[in-house]
Design a protein around this motif. Structure first.
Motif, PDB file in Angstrom:
ATOM      1  N   ILE A 145      69.921  37.405  22.405  1.00 41.54           N
ATOM      2  CA  ILE A 145      68.496  37.106  22.522  1.00 41.54           C
ATOM      3  C   ILE A 145      68.391  35.738  23.175  1.00 41.54           C
ATOM      4  CG2 ILE A 145      66.334  36.670  21.295  1.00 41.54           C
ATOM      5  CD1 ILE A 145      67.501  38.297  18.922  1.00 41.54           C
ATOM      6  N   GLY A 146      67.681  35.679  24.300  1.00 40.50           N
ATOM      7  CA  GLY A 146      67.557  34.374  24.939  1.00 40.50           C
ATOM      8  C   GLY A 146      66.512  34.342  26.020  1.00 40.50           C
ATOM      9  N   ALA A 176      72.954  38.510  15.805  1.00 35.87           N
ATOM     10  CA  ALA A 176      72.255  38.084  17.018  1.00 35.87           C
ATOM     11  C   ALA A 176      72.824  36.738  17.460  1.00 35.87           C
ATOM     12  CB  ALA A 176      70.759  37.958  16.775  1.00 35.87           C
ATOM     13  N   ILE A 177      73.218  36.679  18.723  1.00 30.03           N
ATOM     14  CA  ILE A 177      73.663  35.424  19.318  1.00 30.03           C
ATOM     15  C   ILE A 177      72.537  35.010  20.256  1.00 30.03           C
ATOM     16  CG2 ILE A 177      75.425  34.273  20.710  1.00 30.03           C
ATOM     17  CD1 ILE A 177      77.359  36.546  19.827  1.00 30.03           C
ATOM     18  N   CYS A 178      71.876  33.896  19.916  1.00 27.05           N
ATOM     19  CA  CYS A 178      70.619  33.541  20.557  1.00 27.05           C
ATOM     20  C   CYS A 178      70.667  32.211  21.295  1.00 27.05           C
ATOM     21  CB  CYS A 178      69.511  33.425  19.503  1.00 27.05           C
ATOM     22  SG  CYS A 178      69.388  34.832  18.398  1.00 27.05           S
ATOM     23  N   HIS A 191      62.105  27.581  22.143  1.00 25.64           N
ATOM     24  CA  HIS A 191      60.703  27.369  21.820  1.00 25.64           C
ATOM     25  C   HIS A 191      60.145  28.609  21.135  1.00 25.64           C
ATOM     26  CE1 HIS A 191      59.943  29.655  25.513  1.00 25.64           C
ATOM     27  NE2 HIS A 191      60.703  28.781  26.152  1.00 25.64           N
ATOM     28  N   SER A 192      58.981  28.448  20.521  1.00 26.85           N
ATOM     29  CA  SER A 192      58.456  29.483  19.628  1.00 26.85           C
ATOM     30  C   SER A 192      57.549  30.504  20.301  1.00 26.85           C
ATOM     31  CB  SER A 192      57.707  28.812  18.476  1.00 26.85           C
ATOM     32  OG  SER A 192      56.619  28.058  18.985  1.00 26.85           O
ATOM     33  N   LEU A 201      71.837  29.058  19.480  1.00 25.14           N
ATOM     34  CA  LEU A 201      72.373  27.928  20.225  1.00 25.14           C
ATOM     35  C   LEU A 201      71.274  27.079  20.852  1.00 25.14           C
ATOM     36  CD1 LEU A 201      75.247  29.903  21.960  1.00 25.14           C
ATOM     37  CD2 LEU A 201      75.357  28.567  19.858  1.00 25.14           C
ATOM     38  N   GLY A 202      70.025  27.452  20.648  1.00 21.31           N
ATOM     39  CA  GLY A 202      68.881  26.687  21.147  1.00 21.31           C
ATOM     40  C   GLY A 202      68.471  25.654  20.121  1.00 21.31           C
TER      41      GLY A 202
END
Length: 151
Positions: free
Chosen positions: A10-11, A115-117, A121-122, A143-144
């Protein structure tokens, strides 16, 4: 494969600040914990970087697979060689393309345990999918850093 062996990415489309080595370390950690199927949405630089790293690491981690899940049949696949398979879920058939992307993201969340994200921001689709993953009780690595601090 079952959800305990499946991770999704997810990114945001852009991930200028993300160091590839940091992402690779996160992917390796999941591989060492038994994740063997990586689901990818194929939209943007983050997804491409993830697919490339998984593709390269498959030799070190036998049995690892990378699957691209497309939201509609006319989806532009930038580098199909990075994936072991391309899936178009039948429940997405007939959806308008703007509705198909969130529906595809929901499909990804329903079929993965991790999930590797890279969500900084929201707002937007990545943040919405991350919230969906949180509600589903997935194990999340984000990772954000900026957004991760507010979770």
């Amino acid at each position: 494969m079952d959800r305990e062996q499946t991770a999704l990415f997810i990114g945001h489309r852009d991930c200028v600040e993300l160091k590839p080595q940091r992402l690779e370390d996160a992917i390796i950690k999941h591989m060492e914990q038994g994740v063997r199927l990586f689901l990818n949405g194929g939209m943007g630089r983050y997804d491409e970087m993830c697919a490339s790293i998984v593709h390269r690491l498959k030799q070190r981690y036998p049995g690892t697979r990378s699957e691209l899940v497309i939201p509609y049949l006319s989806f532009n696949i930038s580098n199909p060689d990075l994936y072991d398979s391309i899936l178009f879920p039948e429940e997405l058939e007939g959806l308008y393309y703007k509705a198909a992307i969130p529906a595809r993201n929901k499909y990804l969340v329903q079929h993965a345990g991790y999930a590797i994200c890279y969500v900084e921001h929201s707002w937007g689709g990545a943040a919405q999918t991350l919230r969906m993953a949180q509600k589903a009780g997935m194990i999340i690595t984000n990772l954000g850093d900026v957004y991760a601090q507010s979770l």
